[in-house]
Design an enzyme around this catalytic site. Structure first.
Site, PDB file in Angstrom:
ATOM      1  N   SER A  34      20.376   1.707  32.299  1.00  0.00           N
ATOM      2  CA  SER A  34      20.321   0.244  32.223  1.00  0.00           C
ATOM      3  C   SER A  34      19.359  -0.249  31.149  1.00  0.00           C
ATOM      4  O   SER A  34      19.231  -1.458  30.960  1.00  0.00           O
ATOM      5  CB  SER A  34      19.907  -0.321  33.585  1.00  0.00           C
ATOM      6  OG  SER A  34      18.640   0.202  33.963  1.00  0.00           O
ATOM      7  N   SER A  35      18.685   0.679  30.448  1.00  0.00           N
ATOM      8  CA  SER A  35      17.619   0.252  29.535  1.00  0.00           C
ATOM      9  C   SER A  35      17.244   1.387  28.598  1.00  0.00           C
ATOM     10  O   SER A  35      17.560   2.557  28.856  1.00  0.00           O
ATOM     11  CB  SER A  35      16.415  -0.141  30.411  1.00  0.00           C
ATOM     12  OG  SER A  35      15.247  -0.285  29.690  1.00  0.00           O
ATOM     13  N   ILE A  37      16.119   4.420  26.377  1.00  0.00           N
ATOM     14  CA  ILE A  37      16.738   5.650  25.859  1.00  0.00           C
ATOM     15  C   ILE A  37      18.095   5.898  26.527  1.00  0.00           C
ATOM     16  O   ILE A  37      19.066   6.284  25.870  1.00  0.00           O
ATOM     17  CB  ILE A  37      15.794   6.858  26.085  1.00  0.00           C
ATOM     18  CG1 ILE A  37      14.472   6.667  25.330  1.00  0.00           C
ATOM     19  CG2 ILE A  37      16.471   8.162  25.646  1.00  0.00           C
ATOM     20  CD1 ILE A  37      13.396   7.707  25.652  1.00  0.00           C
ATOM     21  N   ARG A  57      19.245   1.391  39.040  1.00  0.00           N
ATOM     22  CA  ARG A  57      19.188   0.498  40.214  1.00  0.00           C
ATOM     23  C   ARG A  57      19.758  -0.885  39.926  1.00  0.00           C
ATOM     24  O   ARG A  57      20.346  -1.509  40.785  1.00  0.00           O
ATOM     25  CB  ARG A  57      17.723   0.346  40.677  1.00  0.00           C
ATOM     26  CG  ARG A  57      17.137   1.592  41.282  1.00  0.00           C
ATOM     27  CD  ARG A  57      15.640   1.467  41.431  1.00  0.00           C
ATOM     28  NE  ARG A  57      15.019   1.209  40.124  1.00  0.00           N
ATOM     29  CZ  ARG A  57      13.725   1.096  39.913  1.00  0.00           C
ATOM     30  NH1 ARG A  57      12.880   1.185  40.927  1.00  0.00           N
ATOM     31  NH2 ARG A  57      13.257   0.872  38.701  1.00  0.00           N
ATOM     32  N   LEU A  83      17.157   6.531  42.589  1.00  0.00           N
ATOM     33  CA  LEU A  83      17.055   7.999  42.500  1.00  0.00           C
ATOM     34  C   LEU A  83      15.791   8.547  43.160  1.00  0.00           C
ATOM     35  O   LEU A  83      15.505   9.736  43.050  1.00  0.00           O
ATOM     36  CB  LEU A  83      17.155   8.441  41.036  1.00  0.00           C
ATOM     37  CG  LEU A  83      18.537   8.176  40.415  1.00  0.00           C
ATOM     38  CD1 LEU A  83      18.471   8.274  38.893  1.00  0.00           C
ATOM     39  CD2 LEU A  83      19.589   9.155  40.953  1.00  0.00           C
ATOM     40  N   ASN A 109      17.480  11.127  32.754  1.00  0.00           N
ATOM     41  CA  ASN A 109      16.636  10.292  31.887  1.00  0.00           C
ATOM     42  C   ASN A 109      15.807   9.277  32.672  1.00  0.00           C
ATOM     43  O   ASN A 109      14.715   8.915  32.244  1.00  0.00           O
ATOM     44  CB  ASN A 109      17.555   9.577  30.875  1.00  0.00           C
ATOM     45  CG  ASN A 109      16.874   8.408  30.207  1.00  0.00           C
ATOM     46  OD1 ASN A 109      16.035   8.594  29.317  1.00  0.00           O
ATOM     47  ND2 ASN A 109      17.180   7.188  30.645  1.00  0.00           N
ATOM     48  N   TYR A 176       1.999  11.560  35.755  1.00  0.00           N
ATOM     49  CA  TYR A 176       3.245  11.493  34.982  1.00  0.00           C
ATOM     50  C   TYR A 176       3.580  12.838  34.341  1.00  0.00           C
ATOM     51  O   TYR A 176       4.696  13.367  34.501  1.00  0.00           O
ATOM     52  CB  TYR A 176       3.089  10.412  33.906  1.00  0.00           C
ATOM     53  CG  TYR A 176       4.232  10.301  32.926  1.00  0.00           C
ATOM     54  CD1 TYR A 176       5.524   9.988  33.347  1.00  0.00           C
ATOM     55  CD2 TYR A 176       4.020  10.488  31.555  1.00  0.00           C
ATOM     56  CE1 TYR A 176       6.564   9.867  32.440  1.00  0.00           C
ATOM     57  CE2 TYR A 176       5.054  10.363  30.640  1.00  0.00           C
ATOM     58  CZ  TYR A 176       6.334  10.060  31.085  1.00  0.00           C
ATOM     59  OH  TYR A 176       7.360   9.943  30.178  1.00  0.00           O
ATOM     60  N   LYS A 180       6.670  15.619  34.766  1.00  0.00           N
ATOM     61  CA  LYS A 180       7.571  15.988  33.658  1.00  0.00           C
ATOM     62  C   LYS A 180       7.509  17.500  33.397  1.00  0.00           C
ATOM     63  O   LYS A 180       8.529  18.131  33.087  1.00  0.00           O
ATOM     64  CB  LYS A 180       7.185  15.219  32.389  1.00  0.00           C
ATOM     65  CG  LYS A 180       7.497  13.727  32.450  1.00  0.00           C
ATOM     66  CD  LYS A 180       8.992  13.483  32.474  1.00  0.00           C
ATOM     67  CE  LYS A 180       9.353  12.028  32.265  1.00  0.00           C
ATOM     68  NZ  LYS A 180      10.792  11.776  32.397  1.00  0.00           N
TER      69      LYS A 180
HETATM   70  N1  LIG Z   1       9.393   5.412  25.883  1.00  0.00           N
HETATM   71  C1  LIG Z   1       8.704   6.515  25.594  1.00  0.00           C
HETATM   72  O1  LIG Z   1       7.788   6.493  24.754  1.00  0.00           O
HETATM   73  C2  LIG Z   1       9.038   7.805  26.263  1.00  0.00           C
HETATM   74  C3  LIG Z   1       8.483   8.980  25.756  1.00  0.00           C
HETATM   75  C4  LIG Z   1       8.779  10.186  26.356  1.00  0.00           C
HETATM   76  C5  LIG Z   1       9.632  10.236  27.444  1.00  0.00           C
HETATM   77  N2  LIG Z   1      10.143   9.061  27.938  1.00  0.00           N
HETATM   78  C6  LIG Z   1      11.029   9.165  29.096  1.00  0.00           C
HETATM   79  O2  LIG Z   1      12.252   8.579  28.759  1.00  0.00           O
HETATM   80  C7  LIG Z   1      12.937   8.183  29.946  1.00  0.00           C
HETATM   81  C8  LIG Z   1      13.528   6.807  29.756  1.00  0.00           C
HETATM   82  O3  LIG Z   1      12.478   5.879  29.591  1.00  0.00           O
HETATM   83  P1  LIG Z   1      12.553   4.623  28.629  1.00  0.00           P
HETATM   84  O4  LIG Z   1      11.404   4.746  27.687  1.00  0.00           O
HETATM   85  O5  LIG Z   1      13.921   4.438  28.112  1.00  0.00           O
HETATM   86  O6  LIG Z   1      12.119   3.473  29.654  1.00  0.00           O
HETATM   87  P2  LIG Z   1      12.900   2.248  30.302  1.00  0.00           P
HETATM   88  O7  LIG Z   1      13.559   1.444  29.240  1.00  0.00           O
HETATM   89  O8  LIG Z   1      11.887   1.595  31.170  1.00  0.00           O
HETATM   90  O9  LIG Z   1      14.026   2.938  31.189  1.00  0.00           O
HETATM   91  C9  LIG Z   1      13.766   3.531  32.422  1.00  0.00           C
HETATM   92  C10 LIG Z   1      15.098   3.680  33.121  1.00  0.00           C
HETATM   93  O10 LIG Z   1      14.886   4.394  34.356  1.00  0.00           O
HETATM   94  C11 LIG Z   1      15.573   3.703  35.381  1.00  0.00           C
HETATM   95  N3  LIG Z   1      14.908   3.935  36.662  1.00  0.00           N
HETATM   96  C12 LIG Z   1      13.585   3.802  36.936  1.00  0.00           C
HETATM   97  N4  LIG Z   1      13.345   4.051  38.228  1.00  0.00           N
HETATM   98  C13 LIG Z   1      14.560   4.359  38.797  1.00  0.00           C
HETATM   99  C14 LIG Z   1      14.979   4.695  40.100  1.00  0.00           C
HETATM  100  N5  LIG Z   1      14.102   4.759  41.120  1.00  0.00           N
HETATM  101  N6  LIG Z   1      16.284   4.948  40.330  1.00  0.00           N
HETATM  102  C15 LIG Z   1      17.183   4.866  39.302  1.00  0.00           C
HETATM  103  N7  LIG Z   1      16.845   4.553  38.047  1.00  0.00           N
HETATM  104  C16 LIG Z   1      15.553   4.292  37.796  1.00  0.00           C
HETATM  105  C17 LIG Z   1      15.509   2.236  34.969  1.00  0.00           C
HETATM  106  O11 LIG Z   1      16.598   1.507  35.529  1.00  0.00           O
HETATM  107  P3  LIG Z   1      16.518   0.471  36.756  1.00  0.00           P
HETATM  108  O12 LIG Z   1      15.209  -0.229  36.664  1.00  0.00           O
HETATM  109  O13 LIG Z   1      17.712  -0.392  36.544  1.00  0.00           O
HETATM  110  O14 LIG Z   1      16.649   1.337  37.968  1.00  0.00           O
HETATM  111  C18 LIG Z   1      15.716   2.349  33.471  1.00  0.00           C
HETATM  112  O15 LIG Z   1      17.093   2.382  33.151  1.00  0.00           O
HETATM  113  C19 LIG Z   1      11.893   8.279  31.077  1.00  0.00           C
HETATM  114  O16 LIG Z   1      12.123   9.443  31.832  1.00  0.00           O
HETATM  115  C20 LIG Z   1      10.582   8.400  30.323  1.00  0.00           C
HETATM  116  O17 LIG Z   1       9.605   9.085  31.067  1.00  0.00           O
HETATM  117  C21 LIG Z   1       9.884   7.869  27.374  1.00  0.00           C
END
Ligand SMILES: NC(=O)c1ccc[n+]([C@@H]2O[C@H](COP(=O)([O-])OP(=O)(O)OC[C@H]3O[C@@H](n4cnc5c(N)ncnc54)[C@H](OP(=O)(O)O)[C@@H]3O)[C@@H](O)[C@H]2O)c1
Length: 280
Positions: A34-35, A37, A57, A83, A109, A176, A180
């Site tokens: 939904s957001s 990556i 969600r 999840l 993800n 965190y 991971k």
């Molecule tokens: N941004 C960075 O710098 C970075 C760096 C390294 C790794 N990451 C990893 O990349 C992944 C994606 O993060 P992002 O940066 O794209 O952040 P984001 O835009 O905040 O996306 C997080 C996603 O996870 C979903 N989510 C969160 N809790 C959930 C739950 N309980 N059940 C189902 N879905 C859930 C959210 O959807 P809903 O709220 O709709 O449920 C959203 O789609 C994460 O695992 C993060 O740790 C990010």
């Protein structure tokens, strides 16, 4: 060295001959679609011809992404699921297998990050529990549910979106990064056990990516970061190439320092920890 060269050659051959991506027609399930990556992974996979199953969600945001995926000419189905809820994950597995039979690529993800020192965490054991719930137990349960169908069709690919922090072990991210590191290790062992069944696992150790997740952290405002579009394209590439890991060079350099000079690395990281205060 040989595998990346073969992957580049295969990509070049596809470009020259106009052959389709190996993702064409494949079923790709993306959590956290939904957001950020996850959303851009969906668009990149859609452009490669995949059929998308989008999980998160927020139903309205999922539907927005699904509409955009359909606009790219690909199929998209949405599944709202928290999840961190084990029963909801089991129900999701049943529904997905009933509707699609199998998943070819599972992109674990969805996640959450918590930046807080241990000194500021004395009464916050729940930080450990909630990061483990979404970053470790959720993807493990979902993968275990979908794995038998992958094994029986003789192909499957699990992508775990982790962080360069599993290599750098950055202060203030203990909850965190431990969650991971747990899914990174679990995934590697899965790959080693399920290899002869055609199941591959890629751990993606991203550096900073500009998404809503990092938006609240002021310190990241002027730092170099990938865009969510670039990150999504990179996930598409690993789904085509199936490498065991993909990572940021800084992560590998930090990992090497930690192995070669562990005391100096601890001292440098401690200095960094002292320089950057906890968020208020
Ligand atoms: N941004 C960075 O710098 C970075 C760096 C390294 C790794 N990451 C990893 O990349 C992944 C994606 O993060 P992002 O940066 O794209 O952040 P984001 O835009 O905040 O996306 C997080 C996603 O996870 C979903 N989510 C969160 N809790 C959930 C739950 N309980 N059940 C189902 N879905 C859930 C959210 O959807 P809903 O709220 O709709 O449920 C959203 O789609 C994460 O695992 C993060 O740790 C990010």
């Amino acid at each position: 060295m040989i595998a990346p060269t073969l992957a580049t050659a295969a990509r070049l051959r596809r470009r020259l001959t106009g052959a389709p991506s190996p993702l064409a027609g494949r079923v790709v399930l993306v959590t956290g679609a939904s957001s950020g990556i996850g959303e851009h992974t969906a668009y990149a996979a859609a452009r490669a011809g995949a059929r998308l199953l989008l999980v998160a969600r927020r139903a309205d945001e999922l539907e927005r992404v699904a509409e955009a995926v359909r606009g790219l000419g690909a199929e998209a189905s949405t599944y709202t699921c928290d999840l961190t809820d084990g029963d909801a994950i089991d129900a999701l597995v049943v529904q997905v297998l009933a509707e699609h039979g199998h998943v070819d690529h599972l992109v674990n993800n969805a996640g959450r990050s918590i930046r807080r020192s241990l000194a500021a965490s004395a009464d916050r054991f729940h930080d450990v529990e909630r990061t483990m719930a979404i970053n470790y137990f959720g993807p493990v349960r979902l993968t275990m549910g979908l794995l038998p169908a992958m094994r029986s069709q003789g192909f499957g690919h699990v992508v775990n979106v982790v962080s360069w922090g599993v290599q750098l072990k950055a202060p203030k991210f203990s909850a965190y990064l431990a969650s991971k590191a747990a899914i990174d290790t679990w995934g590697r062992i899965l790959a080693r056990e399920a290899r002869s069944d055609g199941v591959h696992v890629t751990n993606m150790r991203f550096g900073l990516v500009k998404t809503p997740m990092i938006a609240p952290t002021k310190e990241y405002e002027n730092q170099r970061a990938m865009t969510a579009e670039q990150a999504g394209e990179q996930v598409r590439r690993v789904m085509e190439d199936l490498p065991p890991t993909w990572g940021h060079p800084v992560g590998y350099v930090g990992e090497a320092f930690g192995l070669l000079a562990p005391r100096i690395t601890d001292a440098v990281m401690h200095r960094l920890h002292q320089k950057i205060p906890d968020a208020r």
